[in-house]
Design a protein around this motif. Sequence first.
Motif, PDB file in Angstrom:
ATOM      1  N   ALA A  34       0.830  -1.208   0.000  1.00 49.79           N
ATOM      2  CA  ALA A  34       0.000   0.000   0.000  1.00 49.79           C
ATOM      3  C   ALA A  34       0.867   1.261   0.000  1.00 49.79           C
ATOM      4  CB  ALA A  34      -0.938  -0.007   1.207  1.00 49.79           C
ATOM      5  N   VAL A  57      -6.547   0.234   0.855  1.00 50.98           N
ATOM      6  CA  VAL A  57      -5.657  -0.372  -0.141  1.00 50.98           C
ATOM      7  C   VAL A  57      -4.910  -1.559   0.459  1.00 50.98           C
ATOM      8  CG1 VAL A  57      -3.623   0.013  -1.593  1.00 50.98           C
ATOM      9  CG2 VAL A  57      -5.423   1.752  -1.466  1.00 50.98           C
ATOM     10  N   ALA A  58      -4.408  -1.411   1.695  1.00 52.80           N
ATOM     11  CA  ALA A  58      -3.666  -2.501   2.333  1.00 52.80           C
ATOM     12  C   ALA A  58      -4.562  -3.714   2.556  1.00 52.80           C
ATOM     13  CB  ALA A  58      -3.069  -2.028   3.658  1.00 52.80           C
ATOM     14  N   LYS A  61      -5.018  -5.443  -0.684  1.00 54.39           N
ATOM     15  CA  LYS A  61      -3.793  -6.164  -1.034  1.00 54.39           C
ATOM     16  C   LYS A  61      -3.708  -7.467  -0.242  1.00 54.39           C
ATOM     17  CE  LYS A  61      -1.737  -2.986  -3.714  1.00 54.39           C
ATOM     18  NZ  LYS A  61      -1.352  -3.251  -5.121  1.00 54.39           N
TER      19      LYS A  61
END
Length: 392
Positions: A34, A57-58, A61
């Motif tokens: 991220a 986002v993390a 992912k």
Amino acid sequence: MNEALLRSLTPSVLAILVRRGADFAAAEDAVQDALVEAVRVWPAEQPRDPKGWLVTVAWRKFLDATRSDAARRRREDLVDEEPAPGPVPAADDTLQLYFLCAHPSLTASSAVALTLRAVGGLTTRQIAQAYLVPEATMAQRISRAKRTVSGVRFDRHGDVATVLRVLYLVFNEGYSGDVDLAAEAIRLTRQLAAAIDARHIFYGEVRGLLALMLLHHARRAARTAPDGSLVPLAEQDRARWDTESIAEGVEILQAALALDRLGEFQAQAAIAALHADAPAAEETDWVQIVEWYDELARLTDSPVVRLNRAVAVGEADGPRAGLAALAEVNDSLPRHTAVAAYLHERAGDLATAARLYAEAARKAPNLAERDHLTRQAARLNASRQKRLEGDT
């Protein structure tokens, strides 16, 4: 690109993923991915909620990695539990991350590397550069450390003493490459100081360590000459010391000492404060410094402390007294020979001092120290030669 903002958000983003059920190692990888995405996207358009953006986002992912990993199929249910985008609740999990990174099963070097990566937000490349090792070597070290702590519960009570030792090791590494580890250690210790409860038994020691770092770092600009050679404390231009850092360090130290829970970092900071308080080297209060070294020796029983105390005794009571104190310290200790050389020079025994400086240079742990000790030996040998020529 606001790198400082990214680093400050890293611990809380990682903590949120772990609380949601992500394995520490996988969560840490997802956060790093991220951060890379942020470096790519943010310069064009920084989000209004940077922390929420990183968490979203993390987490995606992490889920992507979970879906593609056959060995982790049991965690596929987490896909259906993805929280809706929106503001992220404020929570300071920095302290728990410190505890996790300073797990007792990790070696000191692994704990330092993991702390810089997970809490400091540094990349593997930056950490490798700082420690002057290949990036692949550092990547392996970090991977092993993450595997070690993967099964540890996030809410496990940690050992603040170990955390402090890790931060102290980070600070002592100084700086290299594009990462200033001394400044990074100060930043991380400030985080810890903000996170720890005032009632905690180590509350004063955290502040003692921060004060110690600030007081030592304040002298950094004066420690080397323009050619890169070392400048001993007594010869430093004190006008180049950072007075703001000294004032802050002294203020933090005084508040810590007022708690009346003395620890080794507070004692070390008190010694550094006495050096910082002296307008000139010859005005240093060596008697009080010896007293603080006595306190420090009582707290730690460290041979390094006794070695440094011998120097202070030599300044306070004369070189012969210093040599007598040095005789009680194991001569295999690093820098023992250099201290002996200095005290013999102070006592007027230039031949012995020159020989010991040369011997100490051969044992020096780094190039800058070796060059300094070699110059000291050469200076004394030249002085002795000139004296001999004068006698003839």
